[in-house]
Design an enzyme around this catalytic site. Structure first.
Site, PDB file in Angstrom:
ATOM      1  CG  ASN A  47      -0.587  -7.061  -1.452  1.00 16.20           C
ATOM      2  OD1 ASN A  47      -1.122  -7.726  -2.342  1.00 16.20           O
ATOM      3  ND2 ASN A  47      -1.137  -6.894  -0.257  1.00 16.20           N
ATOM      4  CG  HIS A  96      -9.902  -5.561   0.345  1.00 12.11           C
ATOM      5  ND1 HIS A  96     -10.161  -6.739   1.015  1.00 12.11           N
ATOM      6  CD2 HIS A  96      -8.603  -5.281   0.584  1.00 12.11           C
ATOM      7  CE1 HIS A  96      -9.065  -7.136   1.645  1.00 12.11           C
ATOM      8  NE2 HIS A  96      -8.095  -6.280   1.390  1.00 12.11           N
ATOM      9  CG  ASP A 140     -12.866  -8.586   1.310  1.00 13.93           C
ATOM     10  OD1 ASP A 140     -12.682  -7.659   0.504  1.00 13.93           O
ATOM     11  OD2 ASP A 140     -12.487  -8.526   2.494  1.00 13.93           O
ATOM     12  CD  GLU A 153      -2.897  -1.117   2.384  1.00 15.36           C
ATOM     13  OE1 GLU A 153      -2.739  -0.282   3.295  1.00 15.36           O
ATOM     14  OE2 GLU A 153      -3.833  -1.934   2.362  1.00 15.36           O
ATOM     15  CD  GLU A 198      -4.728  -7.902   1.584  1.00 14.97           C
ATOM     16  OE1 GLU A 198      -5.598  -7.142   2.054  1.00 14.97           O
ATOM     17  OE2 GLU A 198      -3.512  -7.677   1.698  1.00 14.97           O
TER      18      GLU A 198
HETATM   19  C1  XIL Z   1      -6.594  -6.282   8.059  1.00 12.53           C
HETATM   20  C2  XIL Z   1      -6.966  -7.465   8.951  1.00 12.53           C
HETATM   21  O1  XIL Z   1      -7.869  -8.285   8.244  1.00 12.53           O
HETATM   22  C3  XIL Z   1      -7.587  -6.952  10.229  1.00 12.53           C
HETATM   23  O2  XIL Z   1      -7.766  -8.030  11.157  1.00 12.53           O
HETATM   24  C4  XIL Z   1      -6.690  -5.896  10.874  1.00 12.53           C
HETATM   25  O3  XIL Z   1      -7.356  -5.337  11.990  1.00 12.53           O
HETATM   26  C5  XIL Z   1      -6.356  -4.801   9.894  1.00 12.53           C
HETATM   27  O4  XIL Z   1      -5.763  -5.368   8.729  1.00 12.53           O
HETATM   28  N1  XIL Z   1      -5.072  -4.580   3.512  1.00 12.53           N
HETATM   29  C6  XIL Z   1      -4.115  -5.458   3.967  1.00 12.53           C
HETATM   30  C7  XIL Z   1      -4.431  -6.353   5.114  1.00 12.53           C
HETATM   31  O5  XIL Z   1      -3.049  -5.558   3.369  1.00 12.53           O
HETATM   32  O6  XIL Z   1      -3.311  -6.595   5.916  1.00 12.53           O
HETATM   33  C8  XIL Z   1      -5.548  -5.804   5.958  1.00 12.53           C
HETATM   34  O7  XIL Z   1      -5.880  -6.777   6.938  1.00 12.53           O
HETATM   35  C9  XIL Z   1      -6.732  -5.456   5.106  1.00 12.53           C
HETATM   36  C10 XIL Z   1      -6.380  -4.392   4.102  1.00 12.53           C
END
Ligand code: XIL
Length: 302
Positions: free
Chosen positions: A169, A206, A237, A127, A235
């Protein structure tokens, strides 16, 4: 195949999930994880605050528990994440400049060395780009140590674990027409042209109603792959429910399958109730561990 990972494996890909160490004694959770997934990411346990809570004092117990569960069940592991502006330990949040640069590089070296030979791919930097139309780097204490902080992190990771794939990432790099996507693409192109060690781009993926799966997703994945790196959906969802959610999930899966260098998909949790999203139902299993329409739609296109 009759499970997500078995079906993905038949296509030469993996299907993974994020796991939380605190739920490894929940047998419904681990039963689904063991049955359906072949690649494991620690949801929080390998992050900077977890692994170096005090400067120079490393704690791998929670990360090791995830890794040991994964290896013990025949899974591979994605490492997440070596350097990030978020979830830094308190001592690091206070740091700037050369002191921070050294602390970051030491962190990358120590953690990648601890897990050397056991990680399929590391999210080396997470990020680092700004949202919106600027295409700029995100202003963070790490960025303020100098624009070359990202390549320095990648070089340190390569030296520590030469066999792990090294990924950049990020989120909101799914739409090819967005400035952030183009900016990350330009950085990877620059790294490849100068021999900075980078092997993959992770797209967090996401999605929600304000940020839906773009129509050009396949194009985005292909443009990154064309730079000579793997792409991974790291990741995934998708907020929503029913057939609309199912269609978006199958669309993401088809986009990955259409790109030879899209090596796998990880969903960010097992059941809806495991999701980091406070409300909503963004995953493939409901709170009772039952397969949702989204699960079936993914399996059907694999
Ligand atoms: C999130 C986790 O799912 C949570 O449990 C935590 O509180 C915060 O981080 N981007 C990422 C992940 O790269 O590491 C994040 O994970 C979600 C967004």
């Amino acid at each position: 195949g009759s499970t997500l990972h078995a079906a993905a494996s038949d296509q030469g890909r993996y299907f993974g999930t994020a796991l939380a160490q605190g739920k490894l004694n929940d047998s419904q959770y681990t039963t689904i994880a063991d049955r359906e997934f072949g690649m494991i990411t620690a949801e929080n346990e390998m992050k900077m605050d977890a692994t170096e809570p005090q400067r120079g004092v490393f704690n791998y117990s929670a990360g090791d528990r995830i890794l040991d569960w994964a290896v013990g069940h025949g899974k591979q592991v994605r490492g997440h994440a070596l350097a990030w502006h978020s979830q830094q330990p308190g001592w690091m949040q206070q740091m700037e400049g050369q002191q921070l640069r050294q602390a970051m590089l030491n962190h990358v070296t120590q953690v990648a060395t601890h897990y050397r030979g056991k990680i399929y791919a590391w999210d080396v930097v997470n990020e680092a780009f700004e949202d919106g139309s600027s295409g700029a780097r995100r202003n963070s204490n790490l960025q303020r140590t100098g624009n070359d902080w990202i390549e320095a992190a990648f070089r340190a990771a390569r030296a520590a674990d030469p066999n792990a794939k090294l990924c950049y990432n990020d989120y909101n790099i799914d739409n090819w027409s967005h400035a952030k996507t183009r900016a990350v693409h330009a950085m990877v192109a620059d790294f490849k042209s100068r021999g900075v060690p980078i092997d993959c781009v992770g797209l967090q993926a996401h999605f929600n109603s304000g940020n839906p799966v773009p129509n050009n997703y396949h194009e985005t994945l292909q443009h990154f792959a064309d730079l000579g790196v793997d792409v991974q959906i790291t990741e995934l969802d998708i907020e929503g429910s029913g057939s609309s959610q199912a269609q978006q999930y199958s669309g993401v899966t088809q986009a990955c399958l259409a790109v030879a260098r899209c090596t796998g998909i990880t969903v960010w949790g097992v059941r809806d109730t495991d999701s980091w999203r406070a409300s909503g139902t963004p995953l493939l299993f409901d709170g009772n561990g039952q397969k949702k329409a989204a699960y079936t739609s993914v399996l059907n296109v694999l």
